[in-house]
Design a protein around this motif. Structure first.
Motif, PDB file in Angstrom:
ATOM      1  N   MET A 170       1.169  -1.214  -0.007  1.00 22.90           N
ATOM      2  CA  MET A 170       0.054   0.220  -0.048  1.00 22.90           C
ATOM      3  C   MET A 170       0.736   1.361   0.029  1.00 22.90           C
ATOM      4  SD  MET A 170      -3.069   1.248  -0.230  1.00 22.90           S
ATOM      5  CE  MET A 170      -4.373   0.406   0.576  1.00 22.90           C
ATOM      6  N   GLY A 171       2.033   1.306   0.599  1.00 22.85           N
ATOM      7  CA  GLY A 171       2.995   2.317   0.362  1.00 22.85           C
ATOM      8  C   GLY A 171       3.365   2.531  -0.717  1.00 22.85           C
ATOM      9  N   ARG A 172       3.676   1.586  -1.418  1.00 29.70           N
ATOM     10  CA  ARG A 172       4.236   1.778  -2.984  1.00 29.70           C
ATOM     11  C   ARG A 172       2.906   2.336  -3.785  1.00 29.70           C
ATOM     12  NH1 ARG A 172       6.504  -3.286  -1.660  1.00 29.70           N
ATOM     13  NH2 ARG A 172       8.716  -3.125  -1.119  1.00 29.70           N
ATOM     14  N   ILE A 173       1.963   2.087  -3.441  1.00 29.78           N
ATOM     15  CA  ILE A 173       0.670   2.400  -4.281  1.00 29.78           C
ATOM     16  C   ILE A 173       0.571   3.603  -3.930  1.00 29.78           C
ATOM     17  CG2 ILE A 173      -1.909   2.250  -4.435  1.00 29.78           C
ATOM     18  CD1 ILE A 173      -1.764  -0.681  -4.152  1.00 29.78           C
ATOM     19  N   TYR A 174       0.597   4.181  -2.581  1.00 28.02           N
ATOM     20  CA  TYR A 174       0.848   5.549  -2.478  1.00 28.02           C
ATOM     21  C   TYR A 174       1.527   6.526  -3.261  1.00 28.02           C
ATOM     22  CZ  TYR A 174      -2.806   4.770   1.740  1.00 28.02           C
ATOM     23  OH  TYR A 174      -3.910   4.599   2.481  1.00 28.02           O
ATOM     24  N   TYR A 175       2.773   5.995  -3.141  1.00 31.91           N
ATOM     25  CA  TYR A 175       3.932   6.616  -3.980  1.00 31.91           C
ATOM     26  C   TYR A 175       3.480   6.659  -5.423  1.00 31.91           C
ATOM     27  CZ  TYR A 175       8.344   6.743  -6.490  1.00 31.91           C
ATOM     28  OH  TYR A 175       9.261   6.923  -7.450  1.00 31.91           O
ATOM     29  N   TYR A 176       2.881   5.774  -5.963  1.00 33.81           N
ATOM     30  CA  TYR A 176       2.234   5.944  -7.555  1.00 33.81           C
ATOM     31  C   TYR A 176       1.194   6.954  -7.480  1.00 33.81           C
ATOM     32  CZ  TYR A 176       4.819   1.406  -8.250  1.00 33.81           C
ATOM     33  OH  TYR A 176       5.794   0.359  -8.637  1.00 33.81           O
ATOM     34  N   VAL A 177       0.190   6.968  -6.477  1.00 33.87           N
ATOM     35  CA  VAL A 177      -0.792   7.886  -6.580  1.00 33.87           C
ATOM     36  C   VAL A 177      -0.003   9.308  -6.185  1.00 33.87           C
ATOM     37  CG1 VAL A 177      -2.475   8.862  -5.362  1.00 33.87           C
ATOM     38  CG2 VAL A 177      -2.444   6.418  -5.873  1.00 33.87           C
ATOM     39  N   ALA A 191       2.390  15.497  -1.920  1.00 31.52           N
ATOM     40  CA  ALA A 191       3.136  15.243  -0.563  1.00 31.52           C
ATOM     41  C   ALA A 191       2.479  14.349   0.363  1.00 31.52           C
ATOM     42  CB  ALA A 191       3.665  16.872   0.132  1.00 31.52           C
ATOM     43  N   GLU A 192       1.250  14.721   0.668  1.00 35.00           N
ATOM     44  CA  GLU A 192       0.583  13.896   1.568  1.00 35.00           C
ATOM     45  C   GLU A 192       0.547  12.190   1.081  1.00 35.00           C
ATOM     46  OE1 GLU A 192      -3.353  14.834   1.996  1.00 35.00           O
ATOM     47  OE2 GLU A 192      -3.278  16.964   2.387  1.00 35.00           O
ATOM     48  N   TYR A 193       0.571  12.011  -0.143  1.00 34.93           N
ATOM     49  CA  TYR A 193       0.477  10.524  -0.352  1.00 34.93           C
ATOM     50  C   TYR A 193       2.225  10.171  -0.422  1.00 34.93           C
ATOM     51  CZ  TYR A 193      -4.152   9.636  -2.103  1.00 34.93           C
ATOM     52  OH  TYR A 193      -5.228   9.384  -2.058  1.00 34.93           O
ATOM     53  N   PHE A 194       3.174  11.031  -0.599  1.00 33.10           N
ATOM     54  CA  PHE A 194       4.664  10.484  -0.374  1.00 33.10           C
ATOM     55  C   PHE A 194       4.783  10.485   1.218  1.00 33.10           C
ATOM     56  CE2 PHE A 194       5.432  12.967  -4.418  1.00 33.10           C
ATOM     57  CZ  PHE A 194       5.220  12.134  -5.092  1.00 33.10           C
ATOM     58  N   GLU A 195       4.370  11.151   1.919  1.00 34.44           N
ATOM     59  CA  GLU A 195       4.571  11.034   3.389  1.00 34.44           C
ATOM     60  C   GLU A 195       3.913   9.728   3.779  1.00 34.44           C
ATOM     61  OE1 GLU A 195       4.567  14.121   6.893  1.00 34.44           O
ATOM     62  OE2 GLU A 195       2.599  14.379   5.686  1.00 34.44           O
ATOM     63  N   ALA A 196       2.848   9.431   3.382  1.00 34.77           N
ATOM     64  CA  ALA A 196       1.957   7.987   3.855  1.00 34.77           C
ATOM     65  C   ALA A 196       2.817   6.926   3.077  1.00 34.77           C
ATOM     66  CB  ALA A 196       0.599   8.013   3.343  1.00 34.77           C
ATOM     67  N   SER A 197       3.497   7.195   2.042  1.00 37.22           N
ATOM     68  CA  SER A 197       4.144   6.111   1.742  1.00 37.22           C
ATOM     69  C   SER A 197       5.338   5.971   2.396  1.00 37.22           C
ATOM     70  CB  SER A 197       4.613   6.564   0.172  1.00 37.22           C
ATOM     71  OG  SER A 197       5.397   5.383  -0.432  1.00 37.22           O
ATOM     72  N   VAL A 198       6.046   6.791   2.866  1.00 37.18           N
ATOM     73  CA  VAL A 198       7.200   6.690   3.728  1.00 37.18           C
ATOM     74  C   VAL A 198       6.892   6.033   5.238  1.00 37.18           C
ATOM     75  CG1 VAL A 198       8.865   8.163   5.121  1.00 37.18           C
ATOM     76  CG2 VAL A 198       8.498   8.550   2.787  1.00 37.18           C
ATOM     77  N   GLU A 199       5.713   6.435   5.695  1.00 36.33           N
ATOM     78  CA  GLU A 199       5.319   5.954   6.840  1.00 36.33           C
ATOM     79  C   GLU A 199       5.105   4.187   6.672  1.00 36.33           C
ATOM     80  OE1 GLU A 199       3.839   5.380  10.840  1.00 36.33           O
ATOM     81  OE2 GLU A 199       4.948   7.198   9.693  1.00 36.33           O
ATOM     82  N   GLU A 204      11.853   2.120   1.313  1.00 39.85           N
ATOM     83  CA  GLU A 204      11.727   2.809  -0.127  1.00 39.85           C
ATOM     84  C   GLU A 204      12.563   4.175  -0.169  1.00 39.85           C
ATOM     85  OE1 GLU A 204      11.028   0.810  -2.368  1.00 39.85           O
ATOM     86  OE2 GLU A 204      10.454  -1.000  -1.046  1.00 39.85           O
ATOM     87  N   LEU A 205      13.563   4.340  -0.606  1.00 32.63           N
ATOM     88  CA  LEU A 205      14.064   5.515  -1.006  1.00 32.63           C
ATOM     89  C   LEU A 205      13.371   6.581  -1.937  1.00 32.63           C
ATOM     90  CD1 LEU A 205      16.396   7.496  -0.534  1.00 32.63           C
ATOM     91  CD2 LEU A 205      17.540   6.431  -2.696  1.00 32.63           C
ATOM     92  N   PRO A 206      12.544   5.991  -3.110  1.00 37.05           N
ATOM     93  CA  PRO A 206      12.069   7.080  -3.999  1.00 37.05           C
ATOM     94  C   PRO A 206      10.982   7.888  -3.167  1.00 37.05           C
ATOM     95  CG  PRO A 206      12.228   4.851  -5.118  1.00 37.05           C
ATOM     96  CD  PRO A 206      12.746   4.584  -3.648  1.00 37.05           C
ATOM     97  N   ALA A 207      10.317   7.011  -2.407  1.00 38.25           N
ATOM     98  CA  ALA A 207       9.245   8.054  -1.577  1.00 38.25           C
ATOM     99  C   ALA A 207       9.929   9.092  -0.881  1.00 38.25           C
ATOM    100  CB  ALA A 207       8.389   7.149  -0.818  1.00 38.25           C
ATOM    101  N   TYR A 208      10.855   9.096  -0.266  1.00 42.31           N
ATOM    102  CA  TYR A 208      11.744   9.882   0.603  1.00 42.31           C
ATOM    103  C   TYR A 208      12.079  11.003  -0.395  1.00 42.31           C
ATOM    104  CZ  TYR A 208      12.219   6.774   4.685  1.00 42.31           C
ATOM    105  OH  TYR A 208      11.947   5.860   5.693  1.00 42.31           O
TER     106      TYR A 208
END
Length: 255
Positions: A170-177, A191-199, A204-208
């Motif tokens: 789900m974190g990776r899906i958030y990253y794609y969104v 930014a909200e989705y990237f932050e959720a992806s990091v959480e 996963e480096l790309p989300a950061y």
């Protein structure tokens, strides 16, 4: 220097086969995921339209399968059809929520069944006295009781995904969104989705990187640098040139 230059672009497809462990999957869903694998292979070999058709075929068997929606979304991103990509990624998100709920429901049923088993074994063990046994129970009855307790304590069934296996996809899906939103100019939403992806997927480096880019693009230099520092604390390797570019920019968020 444009912020877009640094936006991490991962067009490799995400498949969730290692995550769901086939829990509760129907024959149609298994077939759909197999077709997704064929679609991925077609794309790797440059057979783009065949890959697209296979993803769509997979959805005929399992309309909410995240794998297929992610695949179509990634294709749309590569073709710069960002609205279409966002729609597919959001369908993947919704489909994965359905899967999570299914796993939770089955886990709850499994736990309830194990409690019933423990109660039954406890009753039967107390009724079977063995000479020399302080507990008054037969060793086999006690062993079965201990095994039932152990299964319950460890989650009951090894075929069920761990919490990390459930949250990281789900974190990776958030990253794609987030990527699609960023390309559409909706940077605060991205930014909200990237932050959720990091959480959800802290490894996963790309989300950061993309979260830092989003912070940087909105004038939050210090916050952007803090995100990259957090990535380094996770043992991830951040490009020093990116850090230097961000550090050289005035922080518009400061008075």
């Amino acid at each position: 220097m444009t912020h877009g230059r640094w936006l991490a672009a991962i067009l490799a497809l995400l498949f969730l086969s290692g995550t769901s462990a086939e829990v509760g999957r129907t024959a149609d869903t298994k077939k759909a995921r197999k077709i997704c694998g064929q679609a991925e292979q077609a794309l790797k070999e440059g057979r783009v339209e065949e890959g697209r058709a296979l993803f769509r075929k997979a959805l005929e068997y399992a309309p909410d399968l995240p794998d297929a929606h992610v695949g179509l979304g990634q294709m749309a991103m590569a073709e710069k059809r960002y609205e279409d990509a966002l729609a597919e990624f959001q369908l993947a998100e919704a489909g994965y929520v359905v899967f999570i709920k299914e796993v939770i429901k089955r886990a709850q049923a499994n736990e309830a069944a194990q409690y019933d088993e423990m109660a039954r074994l406890s009753d039967s063990s107390s009724q079977v006295a063995v000479s020399g046994s302080k507990s008054g129970a037969s060793p086999m009855a006690q062993a079965k009781l201990y095994n039932a307790a152990q299964r319950l304590a460890t989650g009951g069934n090894a075929s069920y995904p761990t919490s990390e296996q459930l949250t990281e996809p789900m974190g990776r899906i958030y990253y794609y969104v987030g990527n699609a939103l960023f390309r559409l100019g909706r940077v605060p939403d991205a930014a909200e989705y990237f932050e959720a992806s990091v959480e959800l997927a802290p490894g996963e480096l790309p989300a950061y990187v993309n979260l830092a880019i989003a912070r940087w693009k909105t004038g939050q230099r210090d916050e952007a640098l803090a995100v990259l520092s957090k990535a380094e604390e996770q043992g991830l390797k951040v490009d020093p040139k990116l850090k230097a570019d961000i550090a050289a920019t005035p922080d518009a968020a400061k008075p």
